[in-house]
Design a protein around this motif. Structure first.
Motif, short mmCIF file in Angstrom:
data_model
loop_
_atom_site.label_atom_id
_atom_site.label_comp_id
_atom_site.label_asym_id
_atom_site.label_seq_id
_atom_site.Cartn_x
_atom_site.Cartn_y
_atom_site.Cartn_z
N SER A 50 42.52 25.42 63.65
CA SER A 50 43.03 25.23 61.97
C SER A 50 41.73 24.56 61.84
O SER A 50 41.26 25.56 60.53
N TYR A 51 40.62 24.18 62.23
CA TYR A 51 39.52 23.16 61.74
C TYR A 51 38.60 23.36 61.63
O TYR A 51 38.72 24.31 60.60
N VAL A 52 38.51 25.20 62.48
CA VAL A 52 37.02 26.03 62.39
C VAL A 52 37.97 26.97 61.29
O VAL A 52 36.89 26.87 59.79
N ALA A 53 39.14 26.97 60.98
CA ALA A 53 39.47 28.38 59.97
C ALA A 53 39.10 27.18 58.36
O ALA A 53 38.57 27.57 57.59
N SER A 54 39.39 26.23 58.45
CA SER A 54 39.23 25.23 57.51
C SER A 54 37.47 25.90 57.17
O SER A 54 37.74 25.43 55.67
N VAL A 55 37.57 25.07 57.65
CA VAL A 55 35.56 25.26 57.34
C VAL A 55 35.13 26.74 56.69
O VAL A 55 34.05 26.86 55.85
N VAL A 56 35.76 27.63 57.12
CA VAL A 56 35.61 28.74 56.89
C VAL A 56 35.59 29.21 55.61
O VAL A 56 35.20 29.90 54.55
N ALA A 57 36.79 28.74 54.95
CA ALA A 57 37.64 29.14 53.47
C ALA A 57 36.89 28.14 52.89
O ALA A 57 37.02 28.54 51.38
N GLN A 58 35.78 27.10 53.27
CA GLN A 58 35.46 26.71 52.08
C GLN A 58 33.69 27.34 51.91
O GLN A 58 33.39 26.35 51.79
N ILE A 59 33.99 28.32 53.11
CA ILE A 59 32.48 29.15 52.63
C ILE A 59 32.99 30.18 52.43
O ILE A 59 33.52 31.51 52.37
N ASP A 60 32.05 30.63 51.04
CA ASP A 60 32.08 31.15 49.95
C ASP A 60 30.96 32.46 50.78
O ASP A 60 29.82 32.20 50.87
N GLY A 61 31.65 33.31 50.56
CA GLY A 61 30.97 34.94 51.28
C GLY A 61 31.78 34.93 52.33
O GLY A 61 31.88 34.33 53.05
N PRO A 62 30.94 36.07 52.94
CA PRO A 62 31.43 36.38 54.32
C PRO A 62 30.48 35.64 55.19
O PRO A 62 29.76 35.30 55.39
N VAL A 63 31.01 35.62 56.13
CA VAL A 63 31.15 34.83 57.61
C VAL A 63 31.27 35.36 59.07
O VAL A 63 31.86 36.37 59.08
N VAL A 64 30.16 35.17 59.68
CA VAL A 64 30.01 35.59 60.83
C VAL A 64 30.16 34.38 61.61
O VAL A 64 29.44 33.39 61.90
N LEU A 65 31.48 34.80 62.47
CA LEU A 65 31.83 33.45 63.56
C LEU A 65 31.45 33.34 64.98
O LEU A 65 30.71 35.21 65.80
N VAL A 66 30.83 32.75 65.66
CA VAL A 66 30.07 33.06 66.90
C VAL A 66 30.25 30.95 68.22
O VAL A 66 30.67 30.31 67.20
N GLY A 67 30.79 31.40 69.09
CA GLY A 67 31.96 30.65 69.60
C GLY A 67 30.80 30.90 70.78
O GLY A 67 30.69 32.48 71.41
N HIS A 68 30.86 29.63 71.77
CA HIS A 68 30.22 29.43 73.26
C HIS A 68 31.75 29.29 73.88
O HIS A 68 31.97 28.02 73.81
N SER A 69 31.55 29.75 74.85
CA SER A 69 32.00 29.28 75.84
C SER A 69 33.91 29.17 75.73
O SER A 69 34.36 29.89 74.46
N TYR A 70 34.65 27.54 74.44
CA TYR A 70 36.00 27.61 74.67
C TYR A 70 35.97 27.87 73.20
O TYR A 70 36.82 28.35 72.47
#
Length: 239
Positions: A50-70
């Protein structure tokens, strides 16, 4: 008019912080790719996603999400956001919807990680306490970062951030890779998440896969150029 590049959001995993991405950030920025590396609370799959989603929601335009490990589990859930156009997994867990990390890991031989964990407790708001885990400092270099210089691994071991144990038992509420394109880097010498887990996850997600046979779990630190190249591939493919 030129279409703006997606913003890359780098999500670190357990026992680490956003400094994990220092070399990757430098590489991406040298190619003009916008990047953000927010802190991961490490308090549980649902709340962290949910925290990551909240960060994404505040970015204008498309996002590529990158996750390491967990962090891979978090982008799997948070990646359901409409402006997420691609997912990149780096030595990561990639759960299915309604699957726990414990269930996913349980299908494969154990890595060295479970036997190297040290339990701590932390207070909850209701006055109760909960369990969190770190990697035993003596085991940290070989388990987490075998291809990183010893003087650096000693600092990483002392500064590691604990993961709430409940994160292993929470189910993923979504699996964004079912509808979003994905890329995966497999660390072939990983002793924290077994490489077979990573290969299975990547195949199941239909990801474009790159494998570094000699890379440890700390591949973002030890091979930032190769990690950044894969992320760059995802950025270009989704632009």
């Amino acid at each position: 008019m030129t279409t703006p590049l997606p913003t890359v959001v780098l999500v670190h995993g357990a026992f680490a912080d956003a400094a994990t991405w220092i070399g990757v950030i430098s590489e991406l920025r040298s190619h003009g790719i916008p990047v953000l590396a927010p802190p991961n609370p490490l308090r549980g799959l649902a709340s962290d996603a949910s925290y990551v989603a909240s960060v994404v929601a505040q970015i204008d335009g498309p996002v590529v999400l990158v996750g390491h490990s967990y962090g891979g589990a978090l982008i799997t859930v948070a990646g359901a956001a409409d402006n997420v156009v691609g997912l990149v997994y780096v030595a990561a867990f990639v759960p299915h919807e309604d699957e726990t990390l414990g269930e996913l890991q349980g299908r494969f031989p154990d890595s060295l990680l479970p036997g190297s964990l040290k339990e701590w407790t932390y207070p909850l708001l209701d006055g109760d306490s909960a369990v969190e885990v770190t990697i035993d400092e003596a085991a940290f270099p070989s388990v987490f970062a075998a291809d990183v210089a010893e003087e650096i691994t000693r600092v990483l071991a002392a500064a590691q951030r604990p993961l709430a144990a409940t994160a292993f038992a929470e189910t993923a509420s979504a699996a964004a890779w079912l509808t979003k394109p994905s890329w995966a880097l497999v660390a072939g010498a990983d002793r924290a998440i077994h490489p077979e887990v990573q290969r299975f996850c990547a195949r199941r997600a239909g990801a474009v896969v790159v494998e570094l046979p000699d890379a440890s779990h700390a591949v973002a630190l030890s091979a930032p150029r190769q990690v950044a190249e894969l992320i760059g591939d995802a950025v270009r493919a989704t632009s």
